[in-house]
Design a protein around this motif. Sequence first.
Motif, PDB file in Angstrom:
ATOM      1  N   GLN A 248       0.656  -1.053  -0.322  1.00 58.57           N
ATOM      2  CA  GLN A 248      -0.230   0.094  -0.232  1.00 58.57           C
ATOM      3  C   GLN A 248       1.307   0.548  -0.188  1.00 58.57           C
ATOM      4  O   GLN A 248       0.281   1.879  -0.925  1.00 58.57           O
TER       5      GLN A 248
ATOM      6  N   LEU B 158      -5.932  -6.253  -2.347  1.00 55.15           N
ATOM      7  CA  LEU B 158      -6.213  -5.102  -2.233  1.00 55.15           C
ATOM      8  C   LEU B 158      -6.260  -4.155  -3.790  1.00 55.15           C
ATOM      9  O   LEU B 158      -5.884  -4.825  -4.746  1.00 55.15           O
TER      10      LEU B 158
ATOM     11  N   VAL C 108      -2.547  -7.231  -7.158  1.00 58.24           N
ATOM     12  CA  VAL C 108      -3.630  -6.087  -6.957  1.00 58.24           C
ATOM     13  C   VAL C 108      -4.845  -6.114  -7.900  1.00 58.24           C
ATOM     14  O   VAL C 108      -4.711  -6.477  -9.070  1.00 58.24           O
TER      15      VAL C 108
END
Length: 207
Positions: free
Chosen positions: A9, A30, A93
């Motif tokens: 992140q 994420l 992701v």
Amino acid sequence: MSSKLERLQEEIRQQLGEALLGMRADLGELTIDLAAASYVQACTQLRDAPALRFEQLMDLCVVDYQGYGDGLREGARFVVVLHLLSVSLNQRVRVRVGCADDELPVVASINPVWNAASWYEREAFDLYGVVFEGHEDLRRLLTDYGFIGHPFRKDFPVSGTVEMRYDPEARRVVYQPVSIEPREIVPRVVREAGYGDLPRERNQPGA
């Protein structure tokens, strides 16, 4: 949240800057939202940054949010969603970018970044009508070339808009307006009174 996900992140925040509109971690996954204007540049950074290295595009699809949350959701109706994998760093992701115009959804093609996107984008164009600007060969992929509309849109009629049949006089297949009347079928469960109840004698004490 794992320390690895937290590091990812932070690295994405540093690399993408203002191109990053939002980020959410849920169930160990994420999801990031990108600005459409910086979409291709941000994807290039996701691929090339040493701490990210998302070299593989696993999937590209579109979500039609029409009527989502009883119509209370704010934002673009059509959202392009990417699933990226870093084989070398073993991390994933999910990337989302909204199309600004609901009537004519347009977003840049990321085929120059990951050439695996070519057929994914053609499929999304075919089924949802999202135009990927810069795509070198944006044609329908799954439906017929004469197909009208985009069948995965939520406002597309279940019966379709046209049907085809063989015309013996013309000796070829012809298209005509669909002859099926639109209707909404609501499933019903009909049971007799007392369905599933035990026989009365079994309910008596000592039975």
